[in-house]
Design an enzyme around this catalytic site. Structure first.
Site, short mmCIF file in Angstrom:
data_model
loop_
_atom_site.label_atom_id
_atom_site.label_comp_id
_atom_site.label_asym_id
_atom_site.label_seq_id
_atom_site.Cartn_x
_atom_site.Cartn_y
_atom_site.Cartn_z
CD GLU A 25 -6.91 -0.80 2.66
OE1 GLU A 25 -5.68 -0.78 2.43
OE2 GLU A 25 -7.65 0.17 2.44
CG HIS A 51 -1.80 3.77 -2.75
ND1 HIS A 51 -2.65 4.08 -1.71
CD2 HIS A 51 -1.44 4.96 -3.32
CE1 HIS A 51 -2.78 5.41 -1.64
NE2 HIS A 51 -2.06 5.96 -2.61
CG ASP A 60 -2.26 0.67 0.90
OD1 ASP A 60 -2.28 1.54 0.03
OD2 ASP A 60 -3.27 0.36 1.56
CG HIS A 108 -8.43 4.06 3.53
ND1 HIS A 108 -7.19 4.64 3.71
CD2 HIS A 108 -8.27 3.19 2.50
CE1 HIS A 108 -6.35 4.16 2.81
NE2 HIS A 108 -6.97 3.27 2.07
CG HIS A 167 -3.78 2.32 5.44
ND1 HIS A 167 -5.10 2.10 5.73
CD2 HIS A 167 -3.62 2.06 4.12
CE1 HIS A 167 -5.72 1.73 4.62
NE2 HIS A 167 -4.85 1.69 3.63
CD GLU A 181 -2.98 4.92 1.90
OE1 GLU A 181 -2.42 3.80 1.81
OE2 GLU A 181 -3.96 5.25 1.22
ZN LIG Z 1 -5.19 1.25 1.64
#
Ligand SMILES: [Zn+2]
Length: 275
Positions: free
Chosen positions: A135, A60, A8, A116, A104, A10
């Site tokens: 996630e 991402h 990802d 998120h 994240h 973040e």
């Molecule tokens: Zn993500």
């Protein structure tokens, strides 16, 4: 020895704002460079530990954050969208281990930087087998299906915490601590990269003792609480989805790959309902 690396963005040290992580912003070039260096640190660590083949899935946003020629270790790059298995595209039973890099925290976690869970405009909370899931836990459904252990998780402190229940034996590397959703205390990137590399090498070395598979009991349950009731209504179009409250649906299945695929379908389906 084949390693699958899903990345990802973040969860990279130094990243605290969407402008650093989304294409089209002046700060994005710097963000991308920070991410690439952390991915390369994981690849180098894996190589040192004995990995012979590494496949990186850029997972991402537009999924073109990494450039093929900037990856070290002769890694293969899965890039671009859309991909049927989304953040886990390319994983199958031929791999010996999974790395989650720059992940994240979930949308509901306190002080999770840039939190998120797939889509912040639709998803309020997801639970996998009763645990609040980001996630990482959702993606672990795919690793569980293919019987591939999760060996390394890197990101902020919340992400590392959230991985504890389903990947208890994974090497977990914290590169920053969230202060709020858009502020964090970041390790110097060189320190972060060193820790990631060392973690990756240790993770591979431990494989010979036998790494544990994702600790997801079956039948597994995915519960999704949406932002609006309309989203829950629409999700009922997917087979095996039942509604438990106005904004909440659940799916139960022994087949964790099917659960993940249906979750992805729900994400794509409900995207248009955000006003
Ligand atoms: Zn993500």
């Amino acid at each position: 020895m084949k390693i699958y690396l899903s990345t990802d963005f973040e969860g990279t040290s130094g990243i605290v704002a969407w402008e650093q992580a989304i294409e089209g912003n002046p700060e994005y070039a710097h963000g991308r460079a920070l991410l690439t260096a952390e991915v390369n640190a994981a690849i180098e660590g894996a190589r040192e530990g004995g990995a012979t083949e590494i496949v990186v899935n850029d997972a991402h946003h537009n999924m073109r954050n990494l450039r093929a020629d900037e990856l070290t270790g002769e890694a293969t790059l899965i890039s671009g969208r859309h991909k049927p298995l989304y953040m886990m595209e390319g994983l199958d039973g031929s791999f010996d281990g999974v790395f989650f890099v720059s992940y994240h925290g979930s949308i509901g976690a306190p002080a999770a930087i840039l939190s998120h869970t797939y889509n912040p405009h639709t998803i309020h909370t997801v639970r996998v087998n009763g645990h609040i899931a980001g996630e990482s836990a959702l993606n672990a459904l795919v690793a569980a299906h293919y019987k591939v252990p999760i060996l390394l998780v890197t990101g902020d402190g919340v992400t590392v915490e959230e991985a504890a229940w389903f990947a208890p034996s994974a090497e977990r590397v914290t590169v920053k601590e969230g202060i709020g959703r858009f502020a964090a205390r970041n390790l110097h990137p060189q320190v972060a990269r060193r820790l990631i590399g060392e973690g990756a090498a240790r993770a591979i070395a431990r494989l010979s003792d036998g790494a544990s598979l994702p600790a997801i009991e079956r039948p597994a349950r995915v519960e999704i609480e949406f932002l609006t009731a309309d989203m829950a209504e629409l999700a009922l179009a997917i087979a095996g989805v039942t509604r438990t409250e106005a904004r909440t649906v659940v799916m139960d299945d022994d087949d964790t790959l099917s659960l993940y695929k249906r979750f992805v379908a729900i994400i794509l389906l409900t995207r248009g309902l955000f006003d």
